[in-house]
Scaffold this active site. Structure first.
Site, PDB file in Angstrom:
ATOM      1  N   HIS A  71     117.512  49.363 -21.172  1.00 21.57           N
ATOM      2  CA  HIS A  71     117.241  48.262 -20.241  1.00 21.57           C
ATOM      3  C   HIS A  71     118.106  48.369 -18.994  1.00 21.57           C
ATOM      4  O   HIS A  71     117.663  48.024 -17.902  1.00 21.57           O
ATOM      5  CB  HIS A  71     117.402  46.898 -20.924  1.00 21.57           C
ATOM      6  CG  HIS A  71     118.785  46.582 -21.385  1.00 21.57           C
ATOM      7  ND1 HIS A  71     119.334  47.148 -22.504  1.00 21.57           N
ATOM      8  CD2 HIS A  71     119.729  45.755 -20.873  1.00 21.57           C
ATOM      9  CE1 HIS A  71     120.560  46.686 -22.670  1.00 21.57           C
ATOM     10  NE2 HIS A  71     120.831  45.841 -21.684  1.00 21.57           N
ATOM     11  N   CYS A 154      90.513  29.023 -15.569  1.00 27.00           N
ATOM     12  CA  CYS A 154      90.445  27.767 -16.322  1.00 27.00           C
ATOM     13  C   CYS A 154      89.377  26.827 -15.764  1.00 27.00           C
ATOM     14  O   CYS A 154      89.145  25.760 -16.310  1.00 27.00           O
ATOM     15  CB  CYS A 154      91.802  27.068 -16.300  1.00 27.00           C
ATOM     16  SG  CYS A 154      92.348  26.618 -14.639  1.00 27.00           S
TER      17      CYS A 154
END
Length: 178
Positions: A71, A154
């Site tokens: 990371h 939506c």
């Protein structure tokens, strides 16, 4: 060659990350991807790997990568980190400094410029908490694009749509040039 690290957040707009990768590669930009758990519900690591021609990173808990502090390395080797789509949840974590997965950990560990392209429902975008989080991110030096306005998956209409990939690429090129 300039390189970006593309963090693909969860949300229906994640499919547009595929076009963004194609456009970036065509512009001569190398792309590595981090796919969040939410993003994996909408696009696959295999698709992102095929388009980017690079390994896709999905977890902080990969023993091989993390013994090498993957990371940290991922957060350092790119010239720019791009979060697209940047969901309300992901931006809230970024604003609060939460590091509970690979994406948020490398965002907290980076010393590179970050560009976020938001995508969410209009009510989420206009919610006071999201407005505070966006203001915090901008104060912290993160470039947060304005979302597009239009019809949403939506069924609602308004600001919150992910900017189109050519607009995100233009912002990437501007950040890489600056």
């Amino acid at each position: 060659m300039k390189r970006i690290l593309l963090i693909v957040g969860g949300g229906i707009a994640a499919y547009k990350a595929c076009e963004l990768i194609r456009l970036a590669k065509k512009a001569g930009i190398g792309v590595k991807c981090v796919l969040t758990d939410g993003g994996a519900h909408f696009v696959t690591a295999m698709t992102l790997a095929a388009l980017s021609e690079e390994q896709v990173y999905t977890t902080l808990w990969d023993l091989k990568d993390e013994t090498e502090m993957g990371h940290i390395q991922l957060s350092r080797e790119a010239d720019l980190i791009v979060v697209a789509p940047a969901t309300a949840d992901l931006m809230a974590k970024m604003a609060a400094g939460i590091a509970d997965d690979l994406a948020t950990t490398l965002l907290l560990a980076t010393d590179k410029k970050v560009l976020a392209a938001p995508a969410m429902n209009v009510r989420m975008w206009t919610h006071p908490a999201t407005r505070r989080n966006v203001a915090t991110l901008r104060e912290d030096g993160i470039t947060v694009m304005e979302p597009d306005e239009g019809a949403m998956a939506c069924g609602e209409y308004g600001p919150g749509r992910l900017p189109e990939p050519p607009a995100i690429l233009a912002a990437i090129l501007e950040k890489l040039a600056g």
